[in-house]
Design a protein around this motif. Structure first.
Motif, mmCIF file in Angstrom:
data_model
loop_
_atom_site.group_PDB
_atom_site.id
_atom_site.type_symbol
_atom_site.label_atom_id
_atom_site.label_comp_id
_atom_site.label_asym_id
_atom_site.label_seq_id
_atom_site.Cartn_x
_atom_site.Cartn_y
_atom_site.Cartn_z
ATOM 1 N N ARG A 180 -8.527 -2.128 15.956
ATOM 2 C CA ARG A 180 -8.388 -3.139 16.920
ATOM 3 C C ARG A 180 -8.509 -2.452 18.572
ATOM 4 N NH1 ARG A 180 -6.707 -5.339 12.296
ATOM 5 N NH2 ARG A 180 -8.233 -7.236 11.635
ATOM 6 N N ASP A 331 -9.784 -6.183 2.041
ATOM 7 C CA ASP A 331 -9.051 -7.248 2.416
ATOM 8 C C ASP A 331 -9.551 -8.513 2.975
ATOM 9 O OD1 ASP A 331 -9.366 -5.513 4.513
ATOM 10 O OD2 ASP A 331 -7.760 -6.526 5.712
ATOM 11 N N GLU A 332 -9.377 -9.726 2.873
ATOM 12 C CA GLU A 332 -9.684 -10.875 3.449
ATOM 13 C C GLU A 332 -11.048 -11.014 3.745
ATOM 14 O OE1 GLU A 332 -5.860 -11.144 6.562
ATOM 15 O OE2 GLU A 332 -7.441 -9.641 7.097
ATOM 16 N N TRP A 379 -0.192 -6.021 -0.133
ATOM 17 C CA TRP A 379 0.331 -6.302 1.294
ATOM 18 C C TRP A 379 0.805 -7.758 1.347
ATOM 19 C CZ3 TRP A 379 -2.045 -10.428 3.938
ATOM 20 C CH2 TRP A 379 -3.354 -10.742 3.551
ATOM 21 N N TYR A 407 5.258 -4.541 7.452
ATOM 22 C CA TYR A 407 4.303 -4.509 8.346
ATOM 23 C C TYR A 407 5.011 -4.277 9.819
ATOM 24 C CZ TYR A 407 0.059 -5.799 6.129
ATOM 25 O OH TYR A 407 -1.128 -5.896 5.533
ATOM 26 N N ASP A 409 4.190 -4.254 12.771
ATOM 27 C CA ASP A 409 3.534 -4.741 13.811
ATOM 28 C C ASP A 409 4.066 -6.182 13.908
ATOM 29 O OD1 ASP A 409 1.993 -5.669 11.591
ATOM 30 O OD2 ASP A 409 0.653 -6.755 12.825
ATOM 31 N N TRP A 422 2.869 -13.622 11.921
ATOM 32 C CA TRP A 422 2.263 -14.558 10.848
ATOM 33 C C TRP A 422 2.824 -14.444 9.391
ATOM 34 C CZ3 TRP A 422 0.563 -12.147 6.478
ATOM 35 C CH2 TRP A 422 0.255 -10.640 6.437
ATOM 36 N N TRP A 456 -0.649 -2.768 12.503
ATOM 37 C CA TRP A 456 -2.055 -3.283 12.941
ATOM 38 C C TRP A 456 -1.776 -3.391 14.733
ATOM 39 C CZ3 TRP A 456 -5.594 -3.470 9.231
ATOM 40 C CH2 TRP A 456 -5.037 -3.521 8.063
ATOM 41 N N GLU A 458 -3.706 -5.568 16.810
ATOM 42 C CA GLU A 458 -4.189 -6.610 17.725
ATOM 43 C C GLU A 458 -3.546 -6.451 19.229
ATOM 44 O OE1 GLU A 458 -3.631 -6.829 14.705
ATOM 45 O OE2 GLU A 458 -4.961 -7.996 13.630
HETATM 46 C C1 TNX Z 1 -3.758 -8.975 7.950
HETATM 47 S S1 TNX Z 1 -2.987 -7.647 5.816
HETATM 48 C C2 TNX Z 1 -4.689 -7.786 7.945
HETATM 49 C C3 TNX Z 1 -5.144 -7.300 9.160
HETATM 50 C C4 TNX Z 1 -4.463 -7.981 10.380
HETATM 51 C C5 TNX Z 1 -3.039 -7.943 9.827
HETATM 52 C C6 TNX Z 1 -1.929 -8.332 11.010
HETATM 53 C C7 TNX Z 1 -4.322 -7.248 5.898
HETATM 54 C C8 TNX Z 1 -4.770 -6.233 4.544
HETATM 55 N N1 TNX Z 1 -5.124 -7.366 7.034
HETATM 56 O O1 TNX Z 1 -6.479 -7.456 9.274
HETATM 57 O O2 TNX Z 1 -4.852 -6.751 11.338
HETATM 58 O O3 TNX Z 1 -2.641 -8.929 8.976
HETATM 59 O O4 TNX Z 1 -0.676 -8.149 10.963
#
Ligand code: TNX
Length: 520
Positions: A180, A331-332, A379, A407, A409, A422, A456, A458
């Motif tokens: 990031r 992830d995601e 996570w 986390y 961050d 978040w 993280w 960002e």
């Molecule tokens: C979620 S948790 C993400 C990241 C983001 C982060 C920010 C996870 C495995 N992926 O892509 O940077 O939240 O806190």
């Protein structure tokens, strides 16, 4: 003697009564056993030497590091002496001895015993890793000015007594997101130095994401020449050449830290998709991305080129990684259907094995039933996760990084300018008060590999900002990963944490002065 001990422990406790006693306790992570010998203390002088057994190269590595750590502030020569015969006797050397003759039953692979009396300091362990861990404890028992990069006056006293110690979990990790915002080699090295001080032994590097690709791949050069150009906010990015990455790996290894590279797949891949038309289902590369949304990108699951690409990347990354793990993200992947996700992982997981690595992936990849021995990094924030119970039953190991605790961050509170929220705010106390073994009560303790504190980036554009989020939370995560649950005690911890602040000041670390901690 009392005043010298007070110098070492000067910032150590708010309860002044136990000042001379307590300084041997001022160690993070808290050791398994601490037995002060009041009245005894060792003083480092210009005559102090470091002793190792003649042929012990792993002890030599630790001796060199110890000398490097102690020299700038003390100005002492600290010669390394190789004892002629394998050492067998008492601690009569009169200096600092590093001995590879600890009892394996008691200390395990990474534990150590540190003994300090008026005449000598001895660290015993069964491996160089154990000696290194003992050295970090010794370092914390010296006055904070030992961290100074210029000569200081001391006195360099170490409180007497004995510490016996070994880690609760083998795996104590931090993650740095260099995708990031790009963080260059010098920043990563400095972060590794911080990890070593708290016996954190893995650094997970998040090397690719939508906003940037940070590691040279010879077979796909545009990943870095194009995909490495950008970062969040549109400022110039960057990447590590293979040589630079090797430099990081070696620097980490010299400090007991193993690098775990992550290539995030099949989502979080805009930087790769933007670098090559042919990786896209529609044959058209999207523009670079510099925002902070997640979940919009996906590799093209049915295209053969996708798997040539992934295999090339895994092969090259595995080849430059001496450590056992390769993290494939997972992830995601909100733009990949569940069926496609499973199809993708079922082709990629064997590639990780083919190139000799153990796969690590974020929570979601558990649904692809990774092979026995693979690592799932949890996570999510819920205390109940049937997929993790199932993963453990399938022989996977669970690495604990619940976002609401681990986390670092996350903002400390509503006034924190940096960071995200978040998963909620995360105070110093929040990040310390949880137990990786019981956070998921239904997962058996044996399945828990350890703990990781992800960072993280960002909102974190440089290492100064990273440090502000890591300090003071990172040492707490290190402690819950290293120290036995019986030693986790917030009230005692906050005192020990406060005592670290002068050290951070010497190291130039800009930390958050949380009101929960009785700072000096
Ligand atoms: C979620 S948790 C993400 C990241 C983001 C982060 C920010 C996870 C495995 N992926 O892509 O940077 O939240 O806190």
């Amino acid at each position: 003697a009392a005043s010298a001990i007070m110098t070492a422990g000067m910032f150590s406790t708010a309860s002044g009564a136990q000042l001379s006693e307590s300084s041997l306790y001022d160690v993070i992570p808290a050791p398994v056993s601490v037995e002060p010998a009041s009245g005894e203390q060792y003083r480092l002088t210009g005559h102090t030497s470091i002793h190792i057994d003649k042929q012990a190269s792993s002890a030599k590595r630790v001796a060199n590091r110890l000398r490097e750590l102690l020299r700038p502030a003390t100005g002492f020569a600290l010669p390394i002496k190789h004892d002629a015969a394998k050492y067998e006797g008492e601690d009569e050397t009169g200096g600092i001895s590093l001995r590879l003759d600890g009892s394996r039953a008691e200390l395990g692979r990474a534990g150590y015993r540190l003994r300090i009396d008026d005449d000598s300091v001895t660290i015993r362990a069964t491996t160089g890793d154990g000696l290194f861990n003992g050295m970090q404890t010794l370092r914390q028992l010296l006055p904070a000015t030992i961290e100074s990069d210029s000569e200081r006056s001391g006195p360099w006293t170490i409180p007497g007594g004995e510490i016996t110690d070994r880690p609760r979990f083998e795996h104590r990790a931090a993650m740095l997101d260099v995708a990031r915002h790009f963080h260059g080699v010098d920043s990563v090295k400095r972060y590794i130095d911080h990890l070593a001080l708290y016996k954190v032994n893995y650094l997970h590097l998040h090397l690719s994401d939508d906003q940037g690709w940070r590691i040279q791949i010879d077979s796909w050069p545009r990943l870095t020449t194009h995909g490495g150009d950008t970062e969040v906010g549109g400022t110039p990015g960057g990447y590590y050449t293979k040589q630079e990455y090797g430099e990081i790996v070696d620097y980490a290894a010299a400090r007991n830290v193993t690098i775990v590279p992550e290539i995030d797949l099949p989502g979080h891949t805009n930087a790769a998709l933007s670098s090559y038309d042919k990786l896209n289902c529609d044959g058209t590369a999207p523009p670079p991305y510099t925002g902070i949304e997640v979940g919009f990108s996906s590799l093209c699951i049915d295209e053969p080129v996708t798997y040539r690409f992934v295999e090339d990347v895994i092969r090259e990354v595995a080849a430059m990684t001496p450590g056992p793990y390769l993290h494939i993200g997972g992830d995601e992947a909100h733009s990949t259907s569940e069926a496609d996700y499973k199809k993708f992982m079922s082709r990629v997981l064997p590639l990780v094995e083919k190139y000799g690595k153990t796969a690590v992936g974020w929570s979601e990849y558990a649904k692809a039933t990774p092979p026995k021995g693979s690592v799932v990094q949890y996570w999510h924030t819920e205390n109940s996760a049937p997929e993790m119970v199932e993963a453990a039953a399938n022989g996977n190991k669970i690495l604990m990084s619940p976002a609401n605790k681990a986390y670092i961050d996350m903002k400390y509170n509503e006034d924190t300018e940096l960071g995200l929220d978040w998963a909620g705010y995360s105070t110093v106390r929040d990040s310390y008060r949880w137990d990786p073994a019981t956070f998921l009560p239904d997962v058996p303790d044996e399945a828990i590999l350890g703990v990781e504190a992800p960072m993280w980036t960002e909102t974190l554009a440089n290492l100064d900002q990273v440090e502000f989020m890591a300090f003071p939370r990172l040492p707490g995560i290190a402690e819950i990963g290293w120290s036995p649950a019986s030693k986790h005690d917030w009230q005692a911890y906050r005192q020990r944490l406060a005592a670290q602040a002068p050290r951070w000041e010497q190291l130039g670390i800009d930390y958050y002065r949380s009101p929960q901690v009785p700072w000096p």
